[in-house]
Design a protein around this motif. Structure first.
Motif, PDB file in Angstrom:
ATOM      1  N   GLU A   1      -8.606 -60.523  28.572  1.00 48.55           N
ATOM      2  CA  GLU A   1      -9.682 -60.957  27.692  1.00 48.55           C
ATOM      3  C   GLU A   1     -10.538 -59.774  27.260  1.00 48.55           C
ATOM      4  O   GLU A   1     -10.976 -59.667  26.104  1.00 48.55           O
ATOM      5  CB  GLU A   1     -10.542 -62.004  28.414  1.00 48.55           C
ATOM      6  N   LEU A   2     -10.770 -58.816  28.202  1.00 49.02           N
ATOM      7  CA  LEU A   2     -11.562 -57.631  27.878  1.00 49.02           C
ATOM      8  C   LEU A   2     -10.854 -56.760  26.843  1.00 49.02           C
ATOM      9  O   LEU A   2     -11.469 -56.276  25.874  1.00 49.02           O
ATOM     10  CB  LEU A   2     -11.840 -56.844  29.159  1.00 49.02           C
ATOM     11  N   GLN A   3      -9.514 -56.566  26.997  1.00 52.83           N
ATOM     12  CA  GLN A   3      -8.747 -55.774  26.035  1.00 52.83           C
ATOM     13  C   GLN A   3      -8.710 -56.442  24.662  1.00 52.83           C
ATOM     14  O   GLN A   3      -8.739 -55.772  23.631  1.00 52.83           O
ATOM     15  CB  GLN A   3      -7.321 -55.548  26.573  1.00 52.83           C
ATOM     16  N   ARG A   4      -8.636 -57.761  24.653  1.00 56.54           N
ATOM     17  CA  ARG A   4      -8.608 -58.481  23.369  1.00 56.54           C
ATOM     18  C   ARG A   4      -9.916 -58.260  22.608  1.00 56.54           C
ATOM     19  O   ARG A   4      -9.921 -58.024  21.401  1.00 56.54           O
ATOM     20  CB  ARG A   4      -8.376 -59.963  23.612  1.00 56.54           C
ATOM     21  N   MET A   5     -11.043 -58.327  23.348  1.00 53.36           N
ATOM     22  CA  MET A   5     -12.320 -58.105  22.693  1.00 53.36           C
ATOM     23  C   MET A   5     -12.429 -56.688  22.152  1.00 53.36           C
ATOM     24  O   MET A   5     -12.926 -56.455  21.044  1.00 53.36           O
ATOM     25  CB  MET A   5     -13.459 -58.370  23.690  1.00 53.36           C
ATOM     26  N   LYS A   6     -11.945 -55.704  22.929  1.00 49.17           N
ATOM     27  CA  LYS A   6     -11.994 -54.320  22.465  1.00 49.17           C
ATOM     28  C   LYS A   6     -11.137 -54.133  21.229  1.00 49.17           C
ATOM     29  O   LYS A   6     -11.506 -53.419  20.291  1.00 49.17           O
ATOM     30  CB  LYS A   6     -11.521 -53.384  23.574  1.00 49.17           C
ATOM     31  N   ALA A   7      -9.933 -54.799  21.214  1.00 49.56           N
ATOM     32  CA  ALA A   7      -9.036 -54.670  20.069  1.00 49.56           C
ATOM     33  C   ALA A   7      -9.648 -55.284  18.822  1.00 49.56           C
ATOM     34  O   ALA A   7      -9.519 -54.762  17.705  1.00 49.56           O
ATOM     35  CB  ALA A   7      -7.693 -55.314  20.380  1.00 49.56           C
ATOM     36  N   GLU A   8     -10.318 -56.419  18.977  1.00 49.03           N
ATOM     37  CA  GLU A   8     -10.959 -57.057  17.833  1.00 49.03           C
ATOM     38  C   GLU A   8     -12.063 -56.196  17.266  1.00 49.03           C
ATOM     39  O   GLU A   8     -12.249 -56.101  16.056  1.00 49.03           O
ATOM     40  CB  GLU A   8     -11.497 -58.430  18.243  1.00 49.03           C
ATOM     41  N   LEU A   9     -12.820 -55.574  18.157  1.00 49.97           N
ATOM     42  CA  LEU A   9     -13.904 -54.721  17.694  1.00 49.97           C
ATOM     43  C   LEU A   9     -13.363 -53.461  17.011  1.00 49.97           C
ATOM     44  O   LEU A   9     -13.916 -52.978  16.018  1.00 49.97           O
ATOM     45  CB  LEU A   9     -14.820 -54.329  18.863  1.00 49.97           C
ATOM     46  N   ALA A  10     -12.275 -52.910  17.521  1.00 54.43           N
ATOM     47  CA  ALA A  10     -11.713 -51.681  16.956  1.00 54.43           C
ATOM     48  C   ALA A  10     -10.736 -51.957  15.817  1.00 54.43           C
ATOM     49  O   ALA A  10     -10.302 -51.033  15.142  1.00 54.43           O
ATOM     50  CB  ALA A  10     -11.013 -50.874  18.051  1.00 54.43           C
ATOM     51  N   GLY A  11     -10.331 -53.255  15.609  1.00 54.83           N
ATOM     52  CA  GLY A  11      -9.374 -53.609  14.580  1.00 54.83           C
ATOM     53  C   GLY A  11      -7.986 -53.113  14.904  1.00 54.83           C
ATOM     54  O   GLY A  11      -7.191 -52.854  14.019  1.00 54.83           O
ATOM     55  N   GLY A  12      -7.673 -52.985  16.174  1.00 52.23           N
ATOM     56  CA  GLY A  12      -6.401 -52.444  16.598  1.00 52.23           C
ATOM     57  C   GLY A  12      -5.440 -53.509  17.024  1.00 52.23           C
ATOM     58  O   GLY A  12      -5.434 -54.631  16.516  1.00 52.23           O
ATOM     59  N   SER A  13      -4.599 -53.132  17.997  1.00 51.33           N
ATOM     60  CA  SER A  13      -3.528 -54.015  18.459  1.00 51.33           C
ATOM     61  C   SER A  13      -4.084 -55.112  19.329  1.00 51.33           C
ATOM     62  O   SER A  13      -5.239 -55.109  19.726  1.00 51.33           O
ATOM     63  CB  SER A  13      -2.495 -53.202  19.245  1.00 51.33           C
ATOM     64  N   THR A  14      -3.211 -56.029  19.654  1.00 47.38           N
ATOM     65  CA  THR A  14      -3.563 -57.158  20.494  1.00 47.38           C
ATOM     66  C   THR A  14      -3.693 -56.691  21.926  1.00 47.38           C
ATOM     67  O   THR A  14      -3.155 -55.642  22.306  1.00 47.38           O
ATOM     68  CB  THR A  14      -2.487 -58.246  20.403  1.00 47.38           C
ATOM     69  N   PRO A  15      -4.322 -57.441  22.760  1.00 50.14           N
ATOM     70  CA  PRO A  15      -4.479 -57.044  24.156  1.00 50.14           C
ATOM     71  C   PRO A  15      -3.158 -56.896  24.854  1.00 50.14           C
ATOM     72  O   PRO A  15      -2.997 -56.032  25.709  1.00 50.14           O
ATOM     73  CB  PRO A  15      -5.315 -58.177  24.745  1.00 50.14           C
ATOM     74  N   GLN A  16      -2.180 -57.718  24.537  1.00 47.29           N
ATOM     75  CA  GLN A  16      -0.888 -57.644  25.222  1.00 47.29           C
ATOM     76  C   GLN A  16      -0.188 -56.346  24.887  1.00 47.29           C
ATOM     77  O   GLN A  16       0.391 -55.692  25.748  1.00 47.29           O
ATOM     78  CB  GLN A  16      -0.022 -58.863  24.836  1.00 47.29           C
ATOM     79  N   GLN A  17      -0.262 -55.931  23.591  1.00 41.78           N
ATOM     80  CA  GLN A  17       0.367 -54.686  23.195  1.00 41.78           C
ATOM     81  C   GLN A  17      -0.345 -53.499  23.814  1.00 41.78           C
ATOM     82  O   GLN A  17       0.286 -52.515  24.215  1.00 41.78           O
ATOM     83  CB  GLN A  17       0.353 -54.555  21.669  1.00 41.78           C
ATOM     84  N   ALA A  18      -1.673 -53.642  23.932  1.00 39.03           N
ATOM     85  CA  ALA A  18      -2.411 -52.539  24.523  1.00 39.03           C
ATOM     86  C   ALA A  18      -2.060 -52.361  25.976  1.00 39.03           C
ATOM     87  O   ALA A  18      -1.927 -51.248  26.476  1.00 39.03           O
ATOM     88  CB  ALA A  18      -3.909 -52.771  24.358  1.00 39.03           C
ATOM     89  N   ILE A  19      -1.841 -53.462  26.671  1.00 35.75           N
ATOM     90  CA  ILE A  19      -1.490 -53.365  28.087  1.00 35.75           C
ATOM     91  C   ILE A  19      -0.085 -52.846  28.242  1.00 35.75           C
ATOM     92  O   ILE A  19       0.214 -52.004  29.097  1.00 35.75           O
ATOM     93  CB  ILE A  19      -1.660 -54.731  28.762  1.00 35.75           C
ATOM     94  N   GLU A  20       0.905 -53.330  27.360  1.00 37.26           N
ATOM     95  CA  GLU A  20       2.285 -52.894  27.494  1.00 37.26           C
ATOM     96  C   GLU A  20       2.442 -51.447  27.078  1.00 37.26           C
ATOM     97  O   GLU A  20       3.229 -50.691  27.671  1.00 37.26           O
ATOM     98  CB  GLU A  20       3.173 -53.787  26.625  1.00 37.26           C
ATOM     99  N   GLY A  21       1.746 -51.010  26.029  1.00 36.84           N
ATOM    100  CA  GLY A  21       1.881 -49.650  25.564  1.00 36.84           C
ATOM    101  C   GLY A  21       1.265 -48.642  26.493  1.00 36.84           C
ATOM    102  O   GLY A  21       1.739 -47.522  26.617  1.00 36.84           O
ATOM    103  N   GLY A  22       0.258 -49.050  27.159  1.00 40.41           N
ATOM    104  CA  GLY A  22      -0.382 -48.146  28.102  1.00 40.41           C
ATOM    105  C   GLY A  22      -1.349 -47.241  27.416  1.00 40.41           C
ATOM    106  O   GLY A  22      -1.569 -47.281  26.209  1.00 40.41           O
ATOM    107  N   PRO A  23      -1.899 -46.318  28.098  1.00 39.16           N
ATOM    108  CA  PRO A  23      -2.905 -45.416  27.533  1.00 39.16           C
ATOM    109  C   PRO A  23      -2.328 -44.448  26.524  1.00 39.16           C
ATOM    110  O   PRO A  23      -2.979 -44.104  25.552  1.00 39.16           O
ATOM    111  CB  PRO A  23      -3.455 -44.698  28.759  1.00 39.16           C
ATOM    112  N   GLN A  24      -1.070 -43.943  26.704  1.00 36.72           N
ATOM    113  CA  GLN A  24      -0.495 -42.979  25.762  1.00 36.72           C
ATOM    114  C   GLN A  24      -0.274 -43.589  24.400  1.00 36.72           C
ATOM    115  O   GLN A  24      -0.584 -42.992  23.371  1.00 36.72           O
ATOM    116  CB  GLN A  24       0.821 -42.429  26.323  1.00 36.72           C
ATOM    117  N   ASP A  25       0.289 -44.808  24.327  1.00 35.98           N
ATOM    118  CA  ASP A  25       0.504 -45.471  23.035  1.00 35.98           C
ATOM    119  C   ASP A  25      -0.812 -45.708  22.333  1.00 35.98           C
ATOM    120  O   ASP A  25      -0.915 -45.591  21.110  1.00 35.98           O
ATOM    121  CB  ASP A  25       1.224 -46.809  23.247  1.00 35.98           C
ATOM    122  N   ALA A  26      -1.776 -46.098  23.116  1.00 39.14           N
ATOM    123  CA  ALA A  26      -3.079 -46.338  22.491  1.00 39.14           C
ATOM    124  C   ALA A  26      -3.644 -45.068  21.926  1.00 39.14           C
ATOM    125  O   ALA A  26      -4.240 -45.046  20.855  1.00 39.14           O
ATOM    126  CB  ALA A  26      -4.040 -46.937  23.525  1.00 39.14           C
TER     127      ALA A  26
END
Length: 260
Positions: free
Chosen positions: A220-245
């Motif tokens: 839920e925290l990653q989803r909120m950050k993604a919405e604010l930044a206009g980026g990927s979904t929380p699931q993609q952010a978790i799967e991609g990890g810090p390097q992809d982000a």
């Protein structure tokens, strides 16, 4: 038997001391004095009544003696010496009765004066006793109230002692219930006791639920950050990890050397 009698008298005396109220005793003594004063006053009234009756009899006898004296003089004037002698004889007999009644009257008058003086003295004593009685009663009542207040403040009175015992029993029962509830919770958590409702969980299930709950919070925290930044979904952010982000952020950000 002597010992039993002594114990019985001691117990009875102690019971009487507890039951005795000095104020009631003073009121009873004052009532008895009033009754005695009333008897003395009735005695004075009786003596005065007897004296008055003697005075009436004296007046009647004195009237008769005067009448016989007049009759003797009239008979003597008429030449009836025999009638005059008879009248004087009767007068002499009545005069003796008058003398006796006058003696009794003097005696009764003296007794009446003594009783009147005694009644006045007794009235003064009764009035003084009444004043002293009311003073003692007021002092006793004040001392009794002060003692009760002191006992209440110190907690040694019977009423406050009962309240203190009730509070102590309530606290003991509360602590006992709290200890029992804590023990039951520990036994249920350890699995020593089974929950018949099926709502209790073992340690493994509780730990898994805690971990999954923490993962949900992170998503839920990653989803909120993604919405604010206009980026990927929380699931993609978790799967991609810090390097992809980081790569995604570098690709989206403009290069400052492009203008050159």
């Amino acid at each position: 038997m002597k010992r039993m009698g002594m114990i019985f008298r001691a117990k009875a005396n102690k019971a009487l001391d507890r039951a005795e109220d000095p104020r009631e005793t003073l009121d009873y003594s004052y009532q008895k004095q009033l009754e005695l004063l009333q008897k003395v006053r009735r005695g004075v009234a009786d003596v005065a009544t007897s004296r008055k009756r003697l005075e009436l009899q004296l007046n009647q006898l004195q009237g008769q003696t005067s009448k016989l004296e007049d009759q003797g003089r009239k008979a003597l004037a008429l030449g009836r010496e025999d009638l005059a002698r008879e009248a004087l004889s009767r007068r002499a007999a009545l005069q003796q009765q008058v003398t006796d009644l006058e003696t009794q009257h003097t005696t009764l008058q003296g007794e009446e004066e003594k009783l009147t003086l005694a009644a006045q003295r007794l009235q003064a004593k009764v009035d003084a006793f009444r004043t002293k009685k009311e003073t003692i009663k007021a002092t006793y009542t004040a001392a009794q109230a002060q003692t009760r207040i002191g006992e209440a403040f110190s907690g040694i009175s019977e009423e406050m002692g009962d309240v203190g015992l009730a509070i102590q029993r309530a606290e003991d029962k509360t602590q006992q219930l709290q200890a029992r509830a804590g023990a039951i919770d520990e036994l249920l958590a350890s699995g020593a006791l089974d929950d018949p409702t099926g709502t209790a969980k073992d340690d493994l299930t509780a730990e898994l639920d805690r971990i999954s709950g923490g993962t949900d919070v992170e998503l839920e925290l990653q989803r909120m950050k993604a919405e604010l930044a206009g980026g990927s979904t929380p699931q993609q952010a978790i799967e991609g990890g810090p390097q992809d982000a980081a790569q995604q952020q570098q690709s989206q950000s403009p290069n400052k050397f492009d203008k050159n």
